[in-house]
Design an enzyme around this catalytic site. Structure first.
Site, PDB file in Angstrom:
ATOM      1  CG  HIS A 129       1.111   5.373   4.307  1.00  0.00           C
ATOM      2  ND1 HIS A 129       0.381   5.006   5.583  1.00  0.00           N
ATOM      3  CD2 HIS A 129       1.868   3.505   4.126  1.00  0.00           C
ATOM      4  CE1 HIS A 129       0.423   3.545   5.865  1.00  0.00           C
ATOM      5  NE2 HIS A 129       1.327   3.433   5.327  1.00  0.00           N
ATOM      6  CG  HIS A 149      -0.391  -0.299   2.474  1.00  0.00           C
ATOM      7  ND1 HIS A 149       0.175  -1.887   3.045  1.00  0.00           N
ATOM      8  CD2 HIS A 149       0.016   1.014   3.578  1.00  0.00           C
ATOM      9  CE1 HIS A 149       0.911  -1.550   4.382  1.00  0.00           C
ATOM     10  NE2 HIS A 149       0.687  -0.287   4.150  1.00  0.00           N
TER      11      HIS A 149
END
Ligand code: 5GP
Length: 138
Positions: free
Chosen positions: A104, A102
């Protein structure tokens, strides 16, 4: 290490756990971080199962970055962000806590970055930031 399909983000992708979503298509999901390091902290994940950026399919990585840019632009517009920290932790040794790759997007300065994955945010406040990001996307 094998991909654990019971990790939190895999469960969010399958709809088994809730998330405050700001964007979704067939390849990527963007949603609000539940323990934000700054107001508007957003996560962008590929739907492809991969633990870190290092094992993510390059085409999936390229597409995900396109969406990271799109969400960053919406954060800038919707939240009037003056700067955005883009953070990607690959591996527990780097501090990665959820084993699904992922990105951020944290609208703050690196010098003001709050503690990582440390404290639950106010859900209503997080939802209000999500609404502003979504409005800027449409
Ligand atoms: P990592 O440490 O893997 O780079 O980042 C994981 C992020 O996921 C952290 O910023 C943490 O606050 C966030 N997080 C952990 N559990 C959940 C959850 O159940 N929902 C959401 N939306 N974010 C989560």
């Amino acid at each position: 290490m094998a991909y654990d399909d019971q990790n939190i983000f895999a469960r969010i992708l399958r709809g088994e756990l809730p998330a405050i979503k700001v964007y979704e298509d067939d390849q990527v999901l963007a949603f609000m971080d539940i323990m934000p390091q700054a107001d508007g902290h957003t996560l962008v994940i590929p739907k492809t199962p991969a633990i870190t950026l290092l094992d993510l399919d390059p085409d999936a990585a390229a597409y995900t970055i396109k969406i990271v840019q799109k969400i960053a632009q919406a954060i800038e517009t919707g939240l009037d962000a003056q700067g955005i920290v883009l953070m990607q932790l690959s591996g527990a040794s780097a501090g990665q806590t959820v084993p699904h790759v992922h990105f951020h997007l944290i609208p703050t300065s690196v010098h003001e970055l709050g503690r990582h994955a440390a404290q639950m945010g106010d859900q209503e406040k997080i939802k209000s930031f999500a609404e502003k990001i979504k409005a800027a996307l449409s």
